[in-house]
Design an enzyme around this catalytic site. Structure first.
Site, PDB file in Angstrom:
ATOM      1  N   VAL A   1       9.314  52.048 -51.706  1.00  0.00           N
ATOM      2  CA  VAL A   1       9.388  51.780 -53.145  1.00  0.00           C
ATOM      3  C   VAL A   1       7.992  52.153 -54.350  1.00  0.00           C
ATOM      4  O   VAL A   1       8.697  52.314 -55.478  1.00  0.00           O
ATOM      5  CB  VAL A   1       7.750  50.507 -53.239  1.00  0.00           C
ATOM      6  CG1 VAL A   1       7.603  49.438 -54.661  1.00  0.00           C
ATOM      7  CG2 VAL A   1       8.720  48.766 -52.142  1.00  0.00           C
ATOM      8  N   HIS A   2       6.717  53.139 -53.265  1.00  0.00           N
ATOM      9  CA  HIS A   2       6.440  53.929 -54.823  1.00  0.00           C
ATOM     10  C   HIS A   2       7.504  54.913 -54.670  1.00  0.00           C
ATOM     11  O   HIS A   2       8.023  55.311 -56.588  1.00  0.00           O
ATOM     12  CB  HIS A   2       5.402  54.624 -53.477  1.00  0.00           C
ATOM     13  CG  HIS A   2       4.479  55.943 -54.731  1.00  0.00           C
ATOM     14  ND1 HIS A   2       4.444  55.494 -56.030  1.00  0.00           N
ATOM     15  CD2 HIS A   2       4.680  57.076 -54.493  1.00  0.00           C
ATOM     16  CE1 HIS A   2       4.050  56.486 -55.804  1.00  0.00           C
ATOM     17  NE2 HIS A   2       4.217  58.154 -55.892  1.00  0.00           N
ATOM     18  N   ALA A   3       8.284  55.337 -53.343  1.00  0.00           N
ATOM     19  CA  ALA A   3       9.606  57.022 -54.236  1.00  0.00           C
ATOM     20  C   ALA A   3      10.460  56.484 -55.580  1.00  0.00           C
ATOM     21  O   ALA A   3      10.363  56.514 -55.871  1.00  0.00           O
ATOM     22  CB  ALA A   3      10.167  56.698 -52.743  1.00  0.00           C
TER      23      ALA A   3
END
Length: 105
Positions: A77-79
């Site tokens: 999700v961060h990526a």
């Protein structure tokens, strides 16, 4: 694809688009200083880094589309958040360079 492989892909996305975002910010600063050719080169460099991150993301998307059950966690999700952020920075960097050029910075 194992959870470790998904994490590796995520780090490839983050690294590529992080470099891209840095290039885009550098381009804005260069344009502010009237260095338009250097700014354009930084944008081009940023686009290359972005393409690397985007390709890693595309691999994850293709595997998901093929029905493979991937381990999606906060790192993925961060990526994806970093990918979208870098895309926005790229768009804005191009606009800033154009604006500074028109202002005769």
């Amino acid at each position: 694809m194992t959870a470790e492989e998904v994490q590796l892909q995520s780090f490839q996305i983050i690294a590529g688009v992080g470099c891209a975002r840095s290039c885009y910010i550098d381009a804005i600063h260069l344009a502010r200083d009237g260095k338009f050719e250097e700014a354009e080169a930084k944008i081009a460099e940023g686009q290359q880094h972005y393409a690397e991150g985007h390709a890693a993301h595309g691999g994850l998307v293709q595997q998901t589309a093929a029905g493979e059950n991937l381990s999606i966690d906060l790192l993925v999700v961060h990526a994806e958040d970093q990918l979208m952020s870098a895309e926005g920075f790229g768009i804005l960097a191009k606009e800033f360079v154009d604006v500074y050029r028109k202002m005769g910075a």
